[in-house]
Motif scaffolding. Structure first.
Motif, PDB file in Angstrom:
ATOM      1  N   ALA B 425       0.812  -1.216   0.000  1.00 29.98           N
ATOM      2  CA  ALA B 425       0.000   0.000   0.000  1.00 29.98           C
ATOM      3  C   ALA B 425       0.851   1.275   0.000  1.00 29.98           C
ATOM      4  N   SER B 426       2.176   1.108  -0.060  1.00 33.19           N
ATOM      5  CA  SER B 426       3.074   2.256   0.183  1.00 33.19           C
ATOM      6  C   SER B 426       3.182   3.212  -0.989  1.00 33.19           C
ATOM      7  N   GLY B 427       2.788   2.766  -2.182  1.00 35.54           N
ATOM      8  CA  GLY B 427       2.927   3.625  -3.348  1.00 35.54           C
ATOM      9  C   GLY B 427       4.255   3.484  -4.063  1.00 35.54           C
ATOM     10  N   VAL B 428       5.297   2.993  -3.398  1.00 42.92           N
ATOM     11  CA  VAL B 428       6.593   2.853  -4.090  1.00 42.92           C
ATOM     12  C   VAL B 428       6.778   1.437  -4.644  1.00 42.92           C
ATOM     13  N   VAL B 429       5.924   0.502  -4.203  1.00 40.77           N
ATOM     14  CA  VAL B 429       6.064  -0.881  -4.674  1.00 40.77           C
ATOM     15  C   VAL B 429       5.072  -1.133  -5.808  1.00 40.77           C
ATOM     16  N   ASP B 430       5.627  -1.484  -6.979  1.00 45.81           N
ATOM     17  CA  ASP B 430       4.758  -1.777  -8.124  1.00 45.81           C
ATOM     18  C   ASP B 430       4.126  -3.155  -7.993  1.00 45.81           C
ATOM     19  N   ARG B 431       4.940  -4.105  -7.458  1.00 50.26           N
ATOM     20  CA  ARG B 431       4.453  -5.486  -7.452  1.00 50.26           C
ATOM     21  C   ARG B 431       5.212  -6.273  -6.377  1.00 50.26           C
ATOM     22  N   ILE B 432       4.488  -7.042  -5.591  1.00 51.03           N
ATOM     23  CA  ILE B 432       5.132  -7.999  -4.688  1.00 51.03           C
ATOM     24  C   ILE B 432       5.363  -9.256  -5.519  1.00 51.03           C
ATOM     25  N   VAL B 433       6.584  -9.513  -5.916  1.00 52.37           N
ATOM     26  CA  VAL B 433       6.864 -10.664  -6.784  1.00 52.37           C
ATOM     27  C   VAL B 433       6.704 -11.960  -5.993  1.00 52.37           C
ATOM     28  N   SER B 434       7.329 -12.006  -4.816  1.00 52.64           N
ATOM     29  CA  SER B 434       7.174 -13.204  -3.988  1.00 52.64           C
ATOM     30  C   SER B 434       7.604 -12.924  -2.557  1.00 52.64           C
ATOM     31  N   VAL B 435       6.994 -13.659  -1.643  1.00 54.77           N
ATOM     32  CA  VAL B 435       7.400 -13.640  -0.241  1.00 54.77           C
ATOM     33  C   VAL B 435       7.537 -15.109   0.154  1.00 54.77           C
ATOM     34  N   LEU B 436       8.760 -15.547   0.394  1.00 54.77           N
ATOM     35  CA  LEU B 436       8.992 -16.965   0.670  1.00 54.77           C
ATOM     36  C   LEU B 436       9.783 -17.134   1.947  1.00 54.77           C
ATOM     37  N   ARG B 437       9.437 -18.167   2.714  1.00 57.59           N
ATOM     38  CA  ARG B 437      10.225 -18.503   3.896  1.00 57.59           C
ATOM     39  C   ARG B 437      11.529 -19.190   3.474  1.00 57.59           C
ATOM     40  N   VAL B 438      12.577 -18.956   4.221  1.00 60.85           N
ATOM     41  CA  VAL B 438      13.834 -19.675   4.029  1.00 60.85           C
ATOM     42  C   VAL B 438      13.875 -20.755   5.107  1.00 60.85           C
ATOM     43  N   GLU B 439      13.936 -22.026   4.719  1.00 56.37           N
ATOM     44  CA  GLU B 439      13.952 -23.112   5.702  1.00 56.37           C
ATOM     45  C   GLU B 439      15.259 -23.888   5.541  1.00 56.37           C
ATOM     46  N   GLY B 440      15.730 -24.398   6.643  1.00 54.30           N
ATOM     47  CA  GLY B 440      16.860 -25.323   6.549  1.00 54.30           C
ATOM     48  C   GLY B 440      18.221 -24.678   6.574  1.00 54.30           C
ATOM     49  N   ASP B 441      18.361 -23.536   7.204  1.00 48.85           N
ATOM     50  CA  ASP B 441      19.718 -23.010   7.407  1.00 48.85           C
ATOM     51  C   ASP B 441      19.851 -22.420   8.801  1.00 48.85           C
TER      52      ASP B 441
END
Lengths: 441, 441
Positions: B425-441
């Motif tokens: 909603a910030s106006g500076v982000v055109d698109r959220i491409v992905s939000v992924l968890r990092v597992e296993g480190d």
């Protein structure tokens, strides 16, 4: 659901595994009681010297030097003393006194397992030994129970952490055997006398246990063909790397067909030797002191079991899994799962095995040598799949010597070994650098 | 040693697994009798249509449509029909008729397991289901028995072969989801309606089963947080690869500390979602339709179990292992190993989980944008570990858009998700491409 009874657990030995087992039995008492359905009381720990230093802080009053007094009256006896005697005698006493036995003693299971399983069968008790092979990795139970309805065709196991640590560092750092061994000794990965590990004795005991289980056949440890890793030097390691392989000390247990001495034609081979493993095989990426057991079964296909192969607390996990299972059985009644040796397949000598080989030779760099070598191989019924000849250059120019790396098709070990003898005597070969089996492709 | 009695084995269902089980029971009759210590007679196969085509050539006289008639009088009932009803009713009937039950029905075990285990406990019988998770890979027995004396901290499993096949091909070939899915359907790796696999429903059922076993807690399948892989496109895959990760659909079962609603502070999280796995993690090299389950336990350390996750004959191996074990128990007497749900830990909602994340955004390529984004993250208690901004170029020059890849430190899922909403909603982000968890480190 918890039984009102409490089970008396006796521990024999308080070395690195034993003291961790004792510590976990005490600290996780409630949780283990929940899982077993009955309380597990550690009633004593038999040791030679009650005052020796231990890896874990344990109540002094638990220690005793009277092993036999402790065993009689116990419901579950955990044997972690190692060695053959008096461990064997104590386990027999425990079984005859009505206890179930859990042991991590690979030497004992490999050499006197059948005898102890027979005693257990007669008295209706169990001997469990998940900790005897590959530390914390569950492999005994999967082979005995999970694959009970399948036919295992081949097992390839990295079952000795010390040698895997050494070979892995040699491979990754290009270091020499002696340097890495000294380092491994300093870091506690190898013992002061490394013979048991580097000559493959430890792996051979585990191979005998795995083969016995997988093929329902009592495999004596003497029937395991054994080669150590001391001949693997930097040159051999470099040649392997160059050809797309990594060298691993493998315990290979294999079902063979067409053996005249077997009514069904089925027989087995059990061998421990350094072998060339293709880089893309799952076993090639087992690093450090880790263990892994790769199982090929008729129906299940390829399975791999991977984890820490040693370590006090890791191995204690395997022991406690057996203790909880033994406790459940002890209160529920019923006989345990006996060992099955009904298949009783003959174990063939190594000469009767066929595999692929890689032969690395230093030969005179002159015309006709390759043709002579190829002729000797053809005569010996060893068929060449790949050959690579490179001239060895030295600081002051060419050395007059060429390195010849020959990959063979599947050949009979006896033919191969006779052929290598003839190559050595041929006059054109300066040095047999290495002869290694290729496993896992 | 073989008992004089013969056990009557009834099979419900003759699909790809069922027909292989029947074929193996018939062809390996003698060997299975040796292993079980008692002969196993396949007395009938209940199906809806006795004339339907089968994967194996089976005697026609074994087939019947009268499942209930077959069940009553059987010693072991193998349920491979799938679905909830009438499978549930038939299993209850079998247990109440004194039979032991072997099933490969993950949907049923995940949703009505507790109820069936209770019935089994009451009548002193067993329900085994090794085939319900990860096909031929022995994972149920290791978790229930081998690790019974240990504390599992975390399980990360690749337990759905279809999605692993799709993600692996997308990763290795750079192909699009739709293209690979269509190919997988053509090759039989994916069903015509792929929803159950690609939306994670199948993996969620397996996650519920694994978590229940590992944490001694009845985990309902509804409590499993579930995300599918349909949002993983080429862009997301490329970004993951560029950052040194591979995307796998993981079933994660995790023990958590500090939960106020639990007397001990212990709770669990069970989630199925595409996750970023570091390239050097053992799970990263699980290719094709294979499955693998990575287990971290307090004492045992890291273990991995690897193999074929599906396939008729592979899964049949797991079923037969259970059948042989059930047969041994059936003749030996004694009660079976019941399921333990005594720990009864609360399952926390996904918002309460903390993991690392990677957020990929398309933002306007103008001054101050990174600072705005960083401000929103800081305000949302999401701490940045790494940030990489690259200008997206198009055929006709610069696009005015930049790709921003942010790796976070461990953050609370709820904070992360609120922050992502604020970014959107910030106006500076055109698109959220992905939000992924990092597992296993």
């Amino acid at each position: 659901m918890t039984d009102d009874r409490r089970l008396r657990v006796a521990l024999l030995g308080a070395g690195s595994v034993g003291s961790q087992v004792a510590a976990l039995l005490l600290t996780h008492q409630d949780e283990l009681a929940d899982r077993a359905g009955v309380a597990l009381d550690l009633v004593g720990i038999a040791v030679r010297d009650v005052d020796a230093p231990r890896d874990a802080d344990l109540p002094r009053e638990l220690f005793t030097t009277d092993a036999e007094g402790l065993i009689v009256g116990a419901d579950i006896v955990i044997e972690l003393m190692g060695g053959i005697e008096p461990a064997r005698e104590y386990i027999a006493l425990a079984l005859n006194s009505g206890a179930d036995v859990v042991t991590g003693n690979k030497a004992l299971v490999a050499t006197h397992g059948s005898e102890l399983f027979d005693v257990a069968d007669q008295v209706g008790a169990t001997v469990s030994y998940e900790a005897a092979v590959a530390g914390a990795i569950p492999i005994i139970r999967p082979l005995r129970d999970s694959l009970a309805g399948d036919r295992v065709q081949r097992i390839m196991g990295i079952v000795n952490g010390t040698t895997n640590y050494i070979l892995d560092r040699m491979d990754r750092e290009g270091s020499d055997f002696d340097v890495v061994l000294a380092d491994a000794q300093r870091l506690g990965y190898a013992e002061a006398d490394p013979t048991g590990d580097v000559e493959g004795f430890d792996a051979a005991q585990k191979a005998a246990i795995l083969a016995s289980l997988a093929f329902h056949t009592a495999v004596p440890v003497d029937a395991v063909h054994r080669e150590g890793i001391t001949a693997i030097d930097k040159t051999v390691m470099d040649a392997a790397r160059g050809a797309g392989y990594v060298i691993k000390l493998l315990a290979v247990c294999e079902r063979l067909e067409g053996a005249a001495e077997s009514p069904t034609g089925e027989a087995i081979s059990v061998r421990v030797a350094p072998a060339l493993v293709p880089r893309d095989h799952p076993l090639a990426s087992v690093h450090g002191a880790n263990n892994a057991v790769f199982v090929q079964a008729e129906a299940a296909g390829n399975l791999m079991f991977y984890g820490a192969g040693a370590g006090g607390v890791q191995t204690a996990s395997a022991v406690l899994g057996d203790v909880v299972s033994a406790a459940r059985r002890h209160i529920a009644g019923g006989v345990g799962v006996g060992e099955s040796t009904r298949a009783n397949l003959p174990v063939l000598p190594i000469g009767r095995v066929t595999t692929r080989y890689q032969i690395t030779l230093d030969v005179s760099d002159e015309p006709g040598v390759l043709s002579t070598v190829a002729g000797i191989l053809a005569e010996g019924r060893v068929s060449i799949a790949t050959a690579l000849q490179t001239v060895i250059t030295e600081a002051n120019g060419e050395s007059g010597t060429a390195r010849l790396v020959i990959g063979t098709h599947r050949a009979l070990e006896q033919d191969l070994s006779d052929t290598v003898d003839r190559l050595a005597a041929s006059g054109v070969v300066d040095r047999i650098v290495s002869v290694l089996r290729v496993e896992g492709d």
